[in-house]
Design a protein around this motif. Sequence first.
Motif, PDB file in Angstrom:
ATOM      1  N   LEU A 132       0.827  -1.204   0.000  1.00 27.47           N
ATOM      2  CA  LEU A 132       0.000   0.000   0.000  1.00 27.47           C
ATOM      3  C   LEU A 132       0.864   1.257   0.000  1.00 27.47           C
ATOM      4  N   VAL A 133       1.893   1.276   0.827  1.00 32.41           N
ATOM      5  CA  VAL A 133       2.777   2.449   0.891  1.00 32.41           C
ATOM      6  C   VAL A 133       3.498   2.648  -0.441  1.00 32.41           C
ATOM      7  N   GLU A 134       3.960   1.578  -1.057  1.00 37.52           N
ATOM      8  CA  GLU A 134       4.617   1.689  -2.353  1.00 37.52           C
ATOM      9  C   GLU A 134       3.657   2.236  -3.401  1.00 37.52           C
ATOM     10  N   ARG A 135       2.405   1.819  -3.333  1.00 41.50           N
ATOM     11  CA  ARG A 135       1.398   2.328  -4.274  1.00 41.50           C
ATOM     12  C   ARG A 135       1.197   3.826  -4.093  1.00 41.50           C
ATOM     13  N   ILE A 136       1.143   4.271  -2.843  1.00 38.47           N
ATOM     14  CA  ILE A 136       0.983   5.697  -2.569  1.00 38.47           C
ATOM     15  C   ILE A 136       2.181   6.480  -3.098  1.00 38.47           C
ATOM     16  N   LYS A 137       3.383   5.949  -2.890  1.00 41.36           N
ATOM     17  CA  LYS A 137       4.600   6.630  -3.353  1.00 41.36           C
ATOM     18  C   LYS A 137       4.605   6.768  -4.872  1.00 41.36           C
ATOM     19  N   ARG A 142       4.038  14.362  -7.030  1.00 40.18           N
ATOM     20  CA  ARG A 142       4.436  15.698  -6.579  1.00 40.18           C
ATOM     21  C   ARG A 142       5.076  15.667  -5.192  1.00 40.18           C
ATOM     22  N   ASN A 143       5.190  14.461  -4.637  1.00 40.19           N
ATOM     23  CA  ASN A 143       5.791  14.303  -3.310  1.00 40.19           C
ATOM     24  C   ASN A 143       5.125  15.243  -2.300  1.00 40.19           C
ATOM     25  N   ASN A 144       3.825  15.146  -2.233  1.00 36.91           N
ATOM     26  CA  ASN A 144       3.047  16.091  -1.444  1.00 36.91           C
ATOM     27  C   ASN A 144       2.230  15.396  -0.356  1.00 36.91           C
ATOM     28  N   THR A 145       2.592  14.125  -0.056  1.00 39.54           N
ATOM     29  CA  THR A 145       1.790  13.336   0.869  1.00 39.54           C
ATOM     30  C   THR A 145       2.651  12.766   1.990  1.00 39.54           C
ATOM     31  N   LYS A 170       8.073  -0.947  22.613  1.00 34.23           N
ATOM     32  CA  LYS A 170       7.742   0.448  22.343  1.00 34.23           C
ATOM     33  C   LYS A 170       6.619   0.503  21.322  1.00 34.23           C
ATOM     34  N   ASN A 171       5.838   1.576  21.384  1.00 29.51           N
ATOM     35  CA  ASN A 171       4.891   1.814  20.309  1.00 29.51           C
ATOM     36  C   ASN A 171       5.637   2.239  19.049  1.00 29.51           C
ATOM     37  N   LEU A 172       5.043   1.943  17.909  1.00 26.10           N
ATOM     38  CA  LEU A 172       5.649   2.231  16.614  1.00 26.10           C
ATOM     39  C   LEU A 172       5.146   3.556  16.060  1.00 26.10           C
ATOM     40  N   LEU A 173       6.050   4.368  15.544  1.00 25.40           N
ATOM     41  CA  LEU A 173       5.669   5.554  14.772  1.00 25.40           C
ATOM     42  C   LEU A 173       6.742   5.799  13.738  1.00 25.40           C
ATOM     43  N   PHE A 174       6.363   5.746  12.473  1.00 23.45           N
ATOM     44  CA  PHE A 174       7.284   6.256  11.460  1.00 23.45           C
ATOM     45  C   PHE A 174       6.505   7.040  10.416  1.00 23.45           C
ATOM     46  N   ILE A 175       7.168   8.038   9.869  1.00 32.44           N
ATOM     47  CA  ILE A 175       6.538   8.978   8.934  1.00 32.44           C
ATOM     48  C   ILE A 175       7.405   9.058   7.693  1.00 32.44           C
ATOM     49  N   LEU A 176       6.775   8.894   6.539  1.00 32.19           N
ATOM     50  CA  LEU A 176       7.494   8.826   5.273  1.00 32.19           C
ATOM     51  C   LEU A 176       7.141   9.988   4.361  1.00 32.19           C
ATOM     52  N   ASN A 177       8.164  10.597   3.794  1.00 28.96           N
ATOM     53  CA  ASN A 177       8.042  11.599   2.740  1.00 28.96           C
ATOM     54  C   ASN A 177       9.460  11.868   2.271  1.00 28.96           C
ATOM     55  N   SER A 178       9.698  11.844   0.970  1.00 24.65           N
ATOM     56  CA  SER A 178      11.077  11.922   0.489  1.00 24.65           C
ATOM     57  C   SER A 178      11.729  13.278   0.752  1.00 24.65           C
ATOM     58  N   ASP A 179      10.923  14.289   1.120  1.00 24.16           N
ATOM     59  CA  ASP A 179      11.503  15.580   1.494  1.00 24.16           C
ATOM     60  C   ASP A 179      12.070  15.571   2.911  1.00 24.16           C
ATOM     61  N   LEU A 180      11.698  14.562   3.696  1.00 26.23           N
ATOM     62  CA  LEU A 180      12.172  14.499   5.078  1.00 26.23           C
ATOM     63  C   LEU A 180      13.539  13.842   5.140  1.00 26.23           C
ATOM     64  N   PRO A 181      14.436  14.360   5.967  1.00 30.07           N
ATOM     65  CA  PRO A 181      15.736  13.697   6.132  1.00 30.07           C
ATOM     66  C   PRO A 181      15.555  12.366   6.862  1.00 30.07           C
TER      67      PRO A 181
END
Length: 221
Positions: A132-137, A142-145, A170-181
């Motif tokens: 699903l994540v690959e589909r969104i990417k 426009r790399n806006n999501t 631990k609880n899991l949290l990760f955030i993806l966007n190619s503009d993020l380091p």
Amino acid sequence: PGAVCLGDILENNGYRLEYYGGASLDFAGKGNFYRTHGFNRVVGFSELKVRVPVGSSKSSWGWHDDDLFNVVGKRVEQLIRDDEPFGLVTLTLDTHHPAGHESPSCTNIKYKDGSNPILNAVHCTDKLLFDLVERIKELDTRNNTLVVVSSDHLAMPNTVSHLLKNGDRKNLLFILNSDLPDQVIDKTGALFDVAPTILDLLGSNQTNLGFGKSLLREDAT
């Protein structure tokens, strides 16, 4: 109804908000919560009946993750094409304790020797989520999501608890966007902090929300 939640803030800033889940919207008042906090479309078990393939199986919780993610993927595609601010929230069900509910499409996908059912279910949902994540990417040219993946709580007693209790849980949290380091935020936080962190990444001046504070800031959580 009087609380100011992430949904209310996003709605006030022009976001179209939608929720999709395989379980009943009546569970824990979930549907009513979303409807009263800025969500334009709220879809649960009953509403998905006309969207999943005829003959689809379900677990004791609701529709399996493979059918749900198929619907969600199509909807995300349309929302990205519409080119308007949106937030779409969905959740997994197949990894629920005590033994999981492996999606039918994963019959031939097992974790190691396949002897532990919860690990098979987690392994399956992990693959479905990756797809699903690959589909969104691919759609988000426009790399806006922002793609936000979070657990809602630590695993409850299940068929692998004897291993989990020996680990650093631990609880899991990760955030993806190619503009993020690429970075690991290694500070003490809680699920309270997820919403203000999202607001921070969206460019909001509001980096606190309730008990939560953005994990990107130096403020103590």
